[in-house]
Scaffold this motif. Structure first.
Motif, short mmCIF file in Angstrom:
data_model
loop_
_atom_site.label_atom_id
_atom_site.label_comp_id
_atom_site.label_asym_id
_atom_site.label_seq_id
_atom_site.Cartn_x
_atom_site.Cartn_y
_atom_site.Cartn_z
N ILE A 44 37.46 34.47 39.67
CA ILE A 44 37.18 35.85 40.06
C ILE A 44 37.64 36.76 38.92
N PRO A 45 36.74 37.27 38.10
CA PRO A 45 37.16 38.17 37.01
C PRO A 45 37.90 39.38 37.57
N PHE A 46 39.08 39.65 37.05
CA PHE A 46 39.92 40.73 37.60
C PHE A 46 40.86 41.18 36.48
N PRO A 47 40.47 42.20 35.70
CA PRO A 47 41.27 42.62 34.55
C PRO A 47 42.72 42.95 34.91
N ASN A 48 43.64 42.39 34.12
CA ASN A 48 45.07 42.71 34.19
C ASN A 48 45.78 42.26 35.47
N VAL A 49 45.17 41.41 36.28
CA VAL A 49 45.82 40.99 37.52
C VAL A 49 47.05 40.15 37.20
N VAL A 50 48.16 40.42 37.91
CA VAL A 50 49.41 39.68 37.64
C VAL A 50 50.05 39.08 38.89
N ASN A 51 49.84 39.68 40.06
CA ASN A 51 50.51 39.20 41.27
C ASN A 51 49.55 39.14 42.45
N LEU A 52 49.75 38.13 43.29
CA LEU A 52 48.90 37.93 44.46
C LEU A 52 49.76 37.71 45.71
N ALA A 53 49.20 38.07 46.86
CA ALA A 53 49.79 37.73 48.15
C ALA A 53 48.65 37.34 49.08
#
Length: 201
Positions: A44-53
């Motif tokens: 899933i292209p997602f610029p600058n993503v760093v954290n997920l929940a």
């Protein structure tokens, strides 16, 4: 639940060359099988993503970047026809609610609520750390999934805290524990009296 799917935020993930011949913004959510180690090629292209929940039903993710103060809703139950992968949306929170470098989130047992931790000054934000409770049932994505759309989310409550960089939720006791610093500097940290250093007020 069956250990067949995992999700990782990879801020350095290459999204290839765009139509204009330049490199697309880096960052993506990579899907993989924890049992086999096989990576799903449809990231899933997602610029600058760093954290997920992830919610407890494994149907949605809350995602956070290192470049804005927004919370992003990833709908794993649908596919954006333009990208061929699950879409993500930017949440427009109700009222005058402001997030300041959100870094984590925790869902209630029934997934009707989510608690977003804003790290604040400690992470370079412009306002104090906080915990923001939103109603996930208030989030209504567009009829046609469109990545990048802005969707509304109702804020139930927001609490100012001394720090909210990391957290742990106890769903059986209905308690959320948070830890962090109220400042970006360690100059205000109190020394320990146990090692005979001067205490601060």
């Amino acid at each position: 639940v069956n250990n067949q799917a995992g999700f990782a935020a990879v801020p350095g993930y290459s999204n290839g060359i765009g139509a204009n011949g330049t490199e697309n913004p880096y960052g993506g959510i990579v899907r993989f099988n924890p049992l086999t180690g096989v990576v799903n090629p449809l990231d899933i292209p997602f610029p600058n993503v760093v954290n997920l929940a992830m919610d407890t039903a494994e149907r949605h993710l809350l995602a956070f970047t290192d470049s804005d103060d927004n919370a992003h809703w990833v709908d794993l139950t649908t596919i954006d026809p333009n990208t061929g992968v699950p879409p993500y949306y930017t949440l427009a929170l109700s009222g005058a609610t402001v997030l300041s470098r959100p870094v984590a989130a925790f869902f209630s047992t029934d997934n009707t609520k989510a608690y977003i931790l804003s790290c604040g000054f400690e992470c370079g934000g412009s306002s104090s750390p906080s915990v923001t409770e939103i109603s996930t049932t208030s989030i209504t994505p567009p009829a046609t999934p469109t990545t990048g759309s802005v969707v509304a989310a109702t804020v139930v409550n927001q609490w100012a805290v001394f720090g909210a960089r990391i957290g742990l939720i106890d769903l059986t006791a209905n308690k959320l524990y948070v830890a962090g610093s109220s400042s970006s500097s360690t100059a205000y940290d109190c020394p320990f009296s146990e090692i005979n250093t001067t205490a601060c007020s």
